[in-house]
Write an enzyme that holds these catalytic residues in place. Structure first.
Site, short mmCIF file in Angstrom:
data_model
loop_
_atom_site.label_atom_id
_atom_site.label_comp_id
_atom_site.label_asym_id
_atom_site.label_seq_id
_atom_site.Cartn_x
_atom_site.Cartn_y
_atom_site.Cartn_z
N ALA A 110 11.67 -0.45 6.20
CA ALA A 110 12.61 -1.20 7.03
C ALA A 110 13.43 -2.21 6.22
CB ALA A 110 11.86 -1.93 8.14
N HIS A 114 -3.05 -13.98 5.87
CA HIS A 114 -3.92 -12.91 5.37
C HIS A 114 -4.55 -12.14 6.54
CE1 HIS A 114 -3.73 -15.27 1.62
NE2 HIS A 114 -4.09 -14.17 1.01
N ALA A 149 0.82 -1.21 0.00
CA ALA A 149 0.00 0.00 0.00
C ALA A 149 0.85 1.26 0.00
CB ALA A 149 -0.93 -0.01 1.21
C1 LIG Z 1 4.06 -15.20 2.02
C2 LIG Z 1 2.80 -14.48 1.63
C3 LIG Z 1 2.08 -14.90 0.51
C4 LIG Z 1 0.95 -14.22 0.13
N1 LIG Z 1 0.33 -14.60 -1.04
C5 LIG Z 1 -0.65 -13.81 -1.54
C6 LIG Z 1 -1.14 -14.03 -2.84
O1 LIG Z 1 -0.67 -14.92 -3.58
N2 LIG Z 1 -2.13 -13.23 -3.29
C7 LIG Z 1 -2.66 -12.24 -2.53
O2 LIG Z 1 -3.59 -11.57 -2.97
N3 LIG Z 1 -2.19 -12.00 -1.29
C8 LIG Z 1 -1.18 -12.73 -0.79
N4 LIG Z 1 -0.64 -12.45 0.43
C9 LIG Z 1 -1.20 -11.31 1.18
C10 LIG Z 1 -0.83 -9.94 0.62
O3 LIG Z 1 0.43 -9.98 -0.02
C11 LIG Z 1 -0.81 -8.93 1.77
O4 LIG Z 1 -2.08 -8.93 2.40
C12 LIG Z 1 -0.53 -7.51 1.32
O5 LIG Z 1 0.61 -7.47 0.50
C13 LIG Z 1 -0.34 -6.60 2.54
O6 LIG Z 1 -0.04 -5.28 2.14
P1 LIG Z 1 0.19 -4.14 3.22
O7 LIG Z 1 0.47 -2.90 2.46
O8 LIG Z 1 -0.91 -4.14 4.21
O9 LIG Z 1 1.49 -4.59 4.05
P2 LIG Z 1 2.97 -4.95 3.50
O10 LIG Z 1 2.98 -5.10 2.03
O11 LIG Z 1 3.45 -6.10 4.31
O12 LIG Z 1 3.82 -3.65 3.82
C14 LIG Z 1 4.21 -3.23 5.10
C15 LIG Z 1 5.61 -2.64 4.96
O13 LIG Z 1 5.94 -1.89 6.11
C16 LIG Z 1 7.28 -2.14 6.45
N5 LIG Z 1 7.45 -1.81 7.87
C17 LIG Z 1 6.86 -2.41 8.92
N6 LIG Z 1 7.23 -1.81 10.07
C18 LIG Z 1 8.05 -0.78 9.72
C19 LIG Z 1 8.74 0.22 10.45
N7 LIG Z 1 8.64 0.29 11.78
N8 LIG Z 1 9.51 1.09 9.78
C20 LIG Z 1 9.62 1.04 8.43
N9 LIG Z 1 8.98 0.12 7.69
C21 LIG Z 1 8.20 -0.79 8.33
C22 LIG Z 1 7.48 -3.59 6.10
O14 LIG Z 1 8.84 -3.93 5.96
C23 LIG Z 1 6.68 -3.71 4.81
O15 LIG Z 1 7.47 -3.42 3.68
C24 LIG Z 1 0.48 -13.12 0.88
C25 LIG Z 1 1.18 -12.71 2.01
C26 LIG Z 1 2.34 -13.36 2.39
C27 LIG Z 1 3.10 -12.88 3.58
#
Ligand SMILES: Cc1cc2nc3c(=O)[nH]c(=O)nc-3n(C[C@H](O)[C@H](O)[C@H](O)COP(=O)(O)OP(=O)(O)OC[C@H]3O[C@@H](n4cnc5c(N)ncnc54)[C@H](O)[C@@H]3O)c2cc1C
Ligand SMILES: *[C@@H]1O[C@H](CO)[C@@H](O)[C@H](O)[C@H]1NC(C)=O
Ligand SMILES: *[C@@H]1O[C@H](CO)[C@@H](O)[C@H](O)[C@H]1NC(C)=O
Ligand SMILES: *[C@@H]1O[C@H](CO)[C@@H](O)[C@H](O)[C@H]1NC(C)=O
Ligand SMILES: *[C@@H]1O[C@H](CO)[C@@H](O)[C@H](O)[C@H]1NC(C)=O
Ligand SMILES: *[C@@H]1O[C@H](CO)[C@@H](O)[C@H](O)[C@H]1NC(C)=O
Ligand SMILES: *[C@@H]1O[C@H](CO)[C@@H](O)[C@H](O)[C@H]1NC(C)=O
Length: 629
Positions: free
Chosen positions: A64, A553, A43
């Protein structure tokens, strides 16, 4: 008027990606940012891209993890799953789960530019109309399915298969449901695993219809769409599509390998206001201030922690962590709903798997050469055999009536989940996926001369609800963002007992898939769990205690509060943290109720919608007032 409380010039070898490559964290801080984004994940990079499209808006992203854009383990489809457990993974664990024999379940989370989109399994899909309408029905105006459709399409650049590919591989789609000009490439595979040809017919024989699944109803059997660039068969994700082509923007700055500690909150004009963030980089502390807003996009596990470390949350949690309370909200870190999974493993016929060459150094080298030269071959194969199955396929009407009677929760969320526990509705309550390539080492002591396939089963509408908080500090100490979050999903606890019964019934259906033709023709025997001894029966319910794992998830820990407001959640429908000016959360944590889908397509939509609202508010503010600078 930018304060650099911890300004420490460092001669550092750490580089930051993007504009001004090679500059240090202190130079990053010397920019006056309008927006700081905490977490350059799925995101976070969407928001950074959309905001920095306006050259007047200066955006800083603090991530991070490292930049893995050019690492084959991240971009090669055939290496799916291999980044789990590497330095690109936070590798969290849950607390011991009392209903799961006190096991601590492994939780992968992306720690890289692109976050979890850098390590996920490429599945691109969307939930049901009812799933998003449920968010809206809680009072989160604008989050119903129809309002979301433009934001589902905005991230997507769909590459339709040829008619020949559609026929050969059972690819059913409705182009009108897809985005055609967004940043994320989506495409169907052109090379498939050896079991693909049996999947659709087997599920048809179990009375599942063929479906196109992006129009607001995804139950049935289908071949999965993937977030893969069809030109060179590489991962298409937030870092490669929303960041890399725009890295040269003079108003976009991304600092990798930097850890945000907390958000600075000051009372300005009687209003608690986010004015900057503290972070660490190369062992030094820094502070960077912000003119407009801080956007927290650290994901479901770490976003609630960022709020808590900044003084927003449950007073008991904060007191134990040594963090002075600035704003009480007991919903921070609560309403966690994860997806649970169980895996059955089968020995399959020797002739079926076409992945064997990858198991030898020569075979892998040949596949690698083919991939590098022609972007084809075994390193493009992904697990894409899906079925989303309604309750009536695996439970009787009486079963469902009984399970409904077990639900005790009277809150709006629980009642909503209960409304989907309905034998008469066609909603994919359980997902099944076939994988002949052993994405997970689910077979203990595999016989190298034998071949195996796995049937994954994932519950879509869990009742189990838990929480994630920062840990307590040792007495007199203070918790920081380096301290591992305490993840307690409370699987199968409370109303979650319904999940265990539903999963048990689903396991019977999973086993049926393997025993139905034509799939049955390639199954030798079940190996996990072992076939019961003669005269014995499977005890699926008990077995789940040691076979349930996480499908990774998680949602809900900074949920939208709907009509209950701050007493029901953490952010409002514009994703603003209740009670704080200039602070939003934009990521998977804002989803108030679990959806029946893999999450990334919805997270991209949340980020697109969030960015549009942030820009709208920016324009409204600057229409009335001149910019502070
Ligand atoms: C192994 C795996 C497989 C998956 N497979 C699928 C799939 O095939 N299809 C699908 O639709 N979904 C899949 N998902 C789920 C989907 O990828 C996630 O729900 C989605 O990417 C989450 O997005 P987000 O922006 O909420 O968090 P994230 O993309 O996890 O981003 C959070 C970011 O914040 C950073 N961060 C955290 N704390 C700090 C801090 N204190 N300082 C600086 N940076 C920080 C992290 O390093 C990370 O880069 C999968 C998830 C995983 C883990
Ligand atoms: C992939 O997406 C990008 C960004 O929209 C687009 O420019 C490119 O044409 C797409 N490629 C294909 C093959 O669809
Ligand atoms: C599903 O699609 C396959 C392949 O196109 C076709 O043979 C089959 O008849 C379809 N089944 C149903 C139930 O529509
Ligand atoms: C794949 O193609 C995209 C552009 O379409 C490019 O940015 C990327 O570097 C390519 N990846 C590899 C590994 O060739
Ligand atoms: C935020 O982090 C900084 C740097 O680690 C620390 O000095 C400060 O006390 C923290 N703020 C809160 C509210 O804990
Ligand atoms: C469903 O009903 C059948 C038949 O009454 C019973 O054997 C089974 O245990 C029930 N399952 C659940 C999950 O209630
Ligand atoms: C898992 O539970 C089942 C049923 O209780 C039991 O038969 C099996 O031995 C257990 N397996 C392991 C690995 O503990």
């Amino acid at each position: 008027m930018y304060i650099h409380k911890f300004y420490l010039p460092v001669l550092s070898l750490f580089l930051y990606a993007g504009k001004g490559e090679g500059l240090t964290a202190s130079q990053f801080c010397s920019h006056g940012f309008d927006y700081i984004i905490v977490g350059g994940g799925t995101a976070g990079l969407v928001v950074a891209n959309r905001l920095s499209a306006n050259p007047l808006i200066k955006v800083g992203v603090i991530e991070a993890g490292a930049n893995g854009l050019d690492d084959p383990i991240i971009y090669t489809p055939g290496f799916v799953g291999k980044a789990v457990g590497t330095s690109y993974d936070w590798a969290f664990s849950t607390t011991p789960q009392s209903e799961l024999e006190d096991r601590e379940l492994y939780w992968a989370r992306g720690k890289a530019l692109g976050g979890s989109s850098a390590i996920n399994f490429y599945v691109w899909m969307r939930g049901n109309k009812q799933d998003y309408d449920a968010w809206s029905n809680l009072g989160n105006t604008g989050w119903d399915f129809n309002s979301m459709v433009p934001y589902f399409k905005k991230p997507e650049h769909f590459w339709p298969p040829t008619a020949a590919e559609s026929n050969e591989f059972n690819l059913w789609f409705n182009a009108a449901d897809h985005g055609m000009s967004g940043p994320i490439n989506t495409s169907y595979s052109v090379t498939y695993g050896g079991t693909h040809q049996y999947w659709q017919q087997t599920l048809n024989n179990l009375h599942l219809p063929n479906r196109t699944t992006f129009g607001g109803s995804n139950w049935g059997v289908w071949t999965g769409l993937t977030s893969v660039n069809p030109d060179n068969r590489t991962r298409s994700y937030s870092a490669s599509q929303y960041y890399r082509p725009y890295a040269g923007r003079p108003n976009l700055f991304v600092l990798c390998n930097a850890m945000v500690r907390n958000v600075t909150l000051e009372t300005i004009g009687g209003q608690l206001t986010a004015t900057g963030v503290h972070f660490t980089y190369g062992g030094e502390d820094y502070h960077v201030s912000v003119n407009e807003e801080v956007i927290v996009s650290a994901g479901t596990v770490q976003s609630p922690g960022i709020l808590e470390l900044s003084g927003i949350g449950n007073p008991t949690v904060l007191a134990a962590a040594g963090i002075p309370l600035k704003l009480s909200n007991v919903n921070v870190g609560e309403h966690l709903q994860d997806r649970i999974m169980s895996v059955l493993a089968y020995e399959i016929d020797d002739s079926v798997s076409n992945q064997d060459p990858l198991n030898t150094p020569e075979g892998l080298a040949a596949a690698q050469a083919e991939y590098d030269t022609d972007h084809t071959g075994l390193l493009t194969v992904l697990p894409v055999d899906f079925a989303y199955v309604p309750l009536k396929y695996y439970l009787t009407k009486n079963n469902v009536t009984y399970l409904r009677s077990l639900v005790t929760g009277t809150d709006a969320r629980t009642q909503n989940i209960k409304s989907k526990l309905n034998w008469d509705i066609n909603l994919g309550s359980m997902e099944f996926v076939l994988d002949p390539n052993l994405l997970f080492p689910a077979v203990p002591n595999p016989d190298p001369t034998k071949k195996y396939a796995l049937v994954y089963q994932m519950l879509q509408y869990p009742f189990s609800t838990g929480n994630i908080h920062i840990p307590a500090a040792p007495s007199g100490g203070k918790t920081t963002s380096s301290d591992t979050p305490v993840i307690d999903p409370k699987y199968y606890q409370g109303d979650g007992i319904v999940d265990q019964y539903t999963m048990a019934a689903g396991q019977v259906f999973a086993d049926k898939i393997a025993r139905e033709g034509p799939m049955s023709s390639i199954i030798v025997k079940r190996v996990v769990p072992p076939e019961p001894a003669p005269g014995q029966k499977d005890n699926w319910f008990e077995n789940l205690k040691n076979s349930t794992v996480s499908d990774w998830h998680p949602i809900g820990t900074c949920a939208m509060g709907g009509s209950a407001g701050a007493s029901g959640g953490v952010v409002d429908a514009r994703l603003r943290v209740y009670g704080v000016k200039g602070l939003r959360v934009v990521d998977a944590s804002i989803m108030p109720i679990q959806i029946s889908s893999h999450l990334q397509g919805t997270v991209y939509a949340i980020a697109e919608k969030g960015a549009a609202m942030i820009i709208e508010d920016y324009v409204a503010r600057h229409h009335h007032h001149h910019h502070k600078d």
